[in-house]
Scaffold this motif. Structure first.
Motif, PDB file in Angstrom:
ATOM      1  N   LEU A  21      19.633  17.803 -19.368  1.00 30.05           N
ATOM      2  CA  LEU A  21      20.172  18.924 -20.131  1.00 30.05           C
ATOM      3  C   LEU A  21      20.551  18.490 -21.544  1.00 30.05           C
ATOM      4  O   LEU A  21      20.291  19.209 -22.521  1.00 30.05           O
ATOM      5  CB  LEU A  21      21.399  19.510 -19.427  1.00 30.05           C
ATOM      6  N   PHE A  22      21.165  17.335 -21.663  1.00 25.67           N
ATOM      7  CA  PHE A  22      21.633  16.872 -22.967  1.00 25.67           C
ATOM      8  C   PHE A  22      20.467  16.546 -23.893  1.00 25.67           C
ATOM      9  O   PHE A  22      20.473  16.916 -25.071  1.00 25.67           O
ATOM     10  CB  PHE A  22      22.529  15.645 -22.795  1.00 25.67           C
ATOM     11  N   VAL A  23      19.456  15.881 -23.376  1.00 21.00           N
ATOM     12  CA  VAL A  23      18.325  15.471 -24.215  1.00 21.00           C
ATOM     13  C   VAL A  23      17.504  16.677 -24.668  1.00 21.00           C
ATOM     14  O   VAL A  23      17.087  16.768 -25.833  1.00 21.00           O
ATOM     15  CB  VAL A  23      17.443  14.459 -23.455  1.00 21.00           C
ATOM     16  N   ALA A 313      33.764  23.240 -22.004  1.00 21.96           N
ATOM     17  CA  ALA A 313      33.220  21.887 -21.856  1.00 21.96           C
ATOM     18  C   ALA A 313      31.697  21.899 -21.931  1.00 21.96           C
ATOM     19  O   ALA A 313      31.086  21.124 -22.680  1.00 21.96           O
ATOM     20  CB  ALA A 313      33.679  21.288 -20.528  1.00 21.96           C
ATOM     21  N   PHE A 314      31.061  22.796 -21.171  1.00 14.21           N
ATOM     22  CA  PHE A 314      29.598  22.869 -21.201  1.00 14.21           C
ATOM     23  C   PHE A 314      29.099  23.352 -22.553  1.00 14.21           C
ATOM     24  O   PHE A 314      28.053  22.904 -23.033  1.00 14.21           O
ATOM     25  CB  PHE A 314      29.092  23.791 -20.087  1.00 14.21           C
ATOM     26  N   GLY A 315      29.849  24.282 -23.177  1.00 12.41           N
ATOM     27  CA  GLY A 315      29.455  24.742 -24.494  1.00 12.41           C
ATOM     28  C   GLY A 315      29.524  23.646 -25.542  1.00 12.41           C
ATOM     29  O   GLY A 315      28.658  23.541 -26.417  1.00 12.41           O
ATOM     30  N   THR A 316      30.546  22.780 -25.453  1.00 13.71           N
ATOM     31  CA  THR A 316      30.668  21.671 -26.395  1.00 13.71           C
ATOM     32  C   THR A 316      29.555  20.649 -26.199  1.00 13.71           C
ATOM     33  O   THR A 316      28.991  20.129 -27.165  1.00 13.71           O
ATOM     34  CB  THR A 316      32.042  20.990 -26.226  1.00 13.71           C
ATOM     35  N   PHE A 318      26.507  21.068 -24.489  1.00 16.31           N
ATOM     36  CA  PHE A 318      25.121  21.524 -24.482  1.00 16.31           C
ATOM     37  C   PHE A 318      24.875  22.772 -25.317  1.00 16.31           C
ATOM     38  O   PHE A 318      23.774  23.320 -25.265  1.00 16.31           O
ATOM     39  CB  PHE A 318      24.668  21.787 -23.038  1.00 16.31           C
ATOM     40  N   GLY A 319      25.890  23.227 -26.061  1.00 16.03           N
ATOM     41  CA  GLY A 319      25.708  24.405 -26.892  1.00 16.03           C
ATOM     42  C   GLY A 319      25.641  25.684 -26.069  1.00 16.03           C
ATOM     43  O   GLY A 319      26.243  25.794 -24.990  1.00 16.03           O
ATOM     44  N   PHE A 320      24.879  26.659 -26.580  1.00 19.38           N
ATOM     45  CA  PHE A 320      24.789  27.950 -25.911  1.00 19.38           C
ATOM     46  C   PHE A 320      24.163  27.834 -24.528  1.00 19.38           C
ATOM     47  O   PHE A 320      24.547  28.547 -23.595  1.00 19.38           O
ATOM     48  CB  PHE A 320      23.976  28.919 -26.776  1.00 19.38           C
ATOM     49  N   VAL A 321      23.201  26.909 -24.388  1.00 20.48           N
ATOM     50  CA  VAL A 321      22.593  26.677 -23.073  1.00 20.48           C
ATOM     51  C   VAL A 321      23.657  26.244 -22.074  1.00 20.48           C
ATOM     52  O   VAL A 321      23.660  26.664 -20.917  1.00 20.48           O
ATOM     53  CB  VAL A 321      21.480  25.621 -23.179  1.00 20.48           C
ATOM     54  N   GLY A 322      24.588  25.398 -22.511  1.00 18.36           N
ATOM     55  CA  GLY A 322      25.661  24.948 -21.635  1.00 18.36           C
ATOM     56  C   GLY A 322      26.541  26.084 -21.162  1.00 18.36           C
ATOM     57  O   GLY A 322      26.962  26.116 -19.998  1.00 18.36           O
ATOM     58  N   MET A 323      26.808  27.042 -22.034  1.00 14.18           N
ATOM     59  CA  MET A 323      27.632  28.185 -21.629  1.00 14.18           C
ATOM     60  C   MET A 323      26.913  29.037 -20.596  1.00 14.18           C
ATOM     61  O   MET A 323      27.547  29.659 -19.742  1.00 14.18           O
ATOM     62  CB  MET A 323      28.011  29.009 -22.853  1.00 14.18           C
ATOM     63  N   LEU A 324      25.576  29.082 -20.676  1.00 10.95           N
ATOM     64  CA  LEU A 324      24.819  29.856 -19.694  1.00 10.95           C
ATOM     65  C   LEU A 324      24.869  29.225 -18.306  1.00 10.95           C
ATOM     66  O   LEU A 324      24.876  29.937 -17.297  1.00 10.95           O
ATOM     67  CB  LEU A 324      23.362  29.995 -20.145  1.00 10.95           C
ATOM     68  N   VAL A 325      24.893  27.898 -18.254  1.00 14.28           N
ATOM     69  CA  VAL A 325      24.882  27.220 -16.946  1.00 14.28           C
ATOM     70  C   VAL A 325      26.282  26.849 -16.484  1.00 14.28           C
ATOM     71  O   VAL A 325      26.438  26.308 -15.384  1.00 14.28           O
ATOM     72  CB  VAL A 325      24.003  25.956 -16.990  1.00 14.28           C
ATOM     73  N   ALA A 326      27.309  27.146 -17.283  1.00 16.93           N
ATOM     74  CA  ALA A 326      28.667  26.716 -16.936  1.00 16.93           C
ATOM     75  C   ALA A 326      29.161  27.360 -15.651  1.00 16.93           C
ATOM     76  O   ALA A 326      29.721  26.683 -14.780  1.00 16.93           O
ATOM     77  CB  ALA A 326      29.621  27.024 -18.092  1.00 16.93           C
TER      78      ALA A 326
END
Length: 362
Positions: A21-23, A313-316, A318-326
């Motif tokens: 996810l990060f990469v 935490a996920f938004g910080t 992974f950005g917007f993608v992180g907020m979707l999977v949080a």
């Protein structure tokens, strides 16, 4: 396989997933968005199939209807939102100056200065510095968010790839889930299926319910704030609806923004400011007593503080993608944590083995 090797395997898989996810976080948005659409539409596709249509027709009906709604919404709202965003950013410094003047005037006419030992000049200096920095920061944030949103909306990757990915995933959803089920370790397959069913029930119920709540609140606040005459009411209402998926944050940010604009716009018209506050009081009553209990309920089974932490935490990371999977990730962690706790409470490590009765009594 020993317990230690199993734990090592699953932890390694989790680490690999997080690194993935990060990469690839900058290119994952259309894939994550397409997966979410397919996940949300799959139960509806099943119902359409039971009416006698095949899977291809059901997929075309759902995605075609969704795209039609999105296009019509963009055509109707984008010109209005673009105008209101530009006006809000350009008027923000003036609003801040008016709010500063109102605070200073209120402070000067009260006994707060003598109580706190602060002079009017000190207050003006401090408030001027704070509001200036805050205005610059907020204007930059709004401008960058809007610019980023326009970039995303105009991006061929999101507009073109998301429906395509959703189409293929939705078309092959049952086959893919059956194939994944076939990969489960046979000894633990029933337990894994039960855990996945719990995660699916919580996530699907929460997402569908929360999307409905956000849509209803966005429409309500946009209409209500516009009716009472608040400048940029549509923009503020839609903003509240969009961020209402973060518990308590959406309502708080919306209230502060709307009341701040109302004070700068209407002061000293107390009635008009009161109307804006009444809109929020009614909205919070509807959300807390009707919408959330009926549409969301306790689907995820997670404390709001944990959801807020997961989103930020996920938004910080992974950005917007992180907020979707949080939310799915936090729901999965919650289910696994409850399962681990249950196993611990049933184990000799918790119960003890003294006197051979498992009671732990000495």
């Amino acid at each position: 396989m020993s317990l230690g090797r199993q734990v090592f395997f699953w932890i390694s898989a989790l680490v690999v997933f997080i690194l993935f996810l990060f990469v690839f976080r900058t290119i994952l948005l259309p894939f994550v968005a397409g997966t979410i659409l397919a996940y949300l539409f799959n139960p509806v596709a099943g119902r359409i199939e039971r009416l006698g249509f095949n899977r291809l027709v059901a997929t075309l009906i759902l995605l075609g209807g969704f795209l039609l709604i999105v296009v019509v919404g963009m055509v109707l709202l984008m010109p209005v939102l673009s105008h209101q965003v530009g006006g809000f950013v350009s008027n923000l410094p003036g609003y801040v100056t008016q709010l500063q003047r109102w605070v200073v005037t209120t402070f000067q006419g009260s006994r707060l200065g003598s109580i706190f030992g602060t002079s009017l000049q000190d207050l003006q200096t401090s408030l001027g510095s704070v509001t200036s920095d805050a205005a610059s920061w907020l204007a930059g944030i709004v401008g960058s968010v809007w610019s980023g949103s326009q970039t995303i909306i105009s991006s061929a990757a999101l507009v073109v790839l998301t429906p395509v990915i959703a189409f293929y995933l939705l078309l092959d959803w049952d086959r893919m889930t059956a194939q994944v089920d076939g990969w489960l370790p046979r000894d633990h397959a029933p337990t894994i299926r039960r855990l996945l069913a719990e995660i699916n029930a919580g996530v699907s119920g929460y997402i569908r319910g929360q999307v409905s709540v956000c849509l209803i609140l966005g429409v309500y606040y946009a209409v209500g704030l516009t009716v009472v005459g608040l400048n940029f009411g549509i923009l503020i209402g839609i903003m509240i609806g969009v961020i209402s998926f973060i518990p308590y944050v959406g309502a708080t940010v919306g209230l502060v923004t709307a009341v701040g604009v109302a004070v700068a716009q209407f002061w000293p018209d107390y009635a008009s400011i009161g109307y804006v506050i009444v809109v929020f009081v009614i909205g919070q009553f509807l959300e807390g007593n009707i919408l959330q209990p009926k549409l969301v309920g306790e689907h995820v089974g997670l404390h709001p503080v944990w959801l807020i932490f997961a989103l930020f935490a996920f938004g910080t990371l992974f950005g917007f993608v992180g907020m979707l999977v949080a939310v799915p990730a936090s729901a999965a962690v919650g289910v696994l944590a409850r399962f681990a706790l249950q196993r611990y409470l049933e184990s000799p490590l918790y119960r003890g083995t003294r006197n051979g009765n498992g009671s732990g009594a000495s």
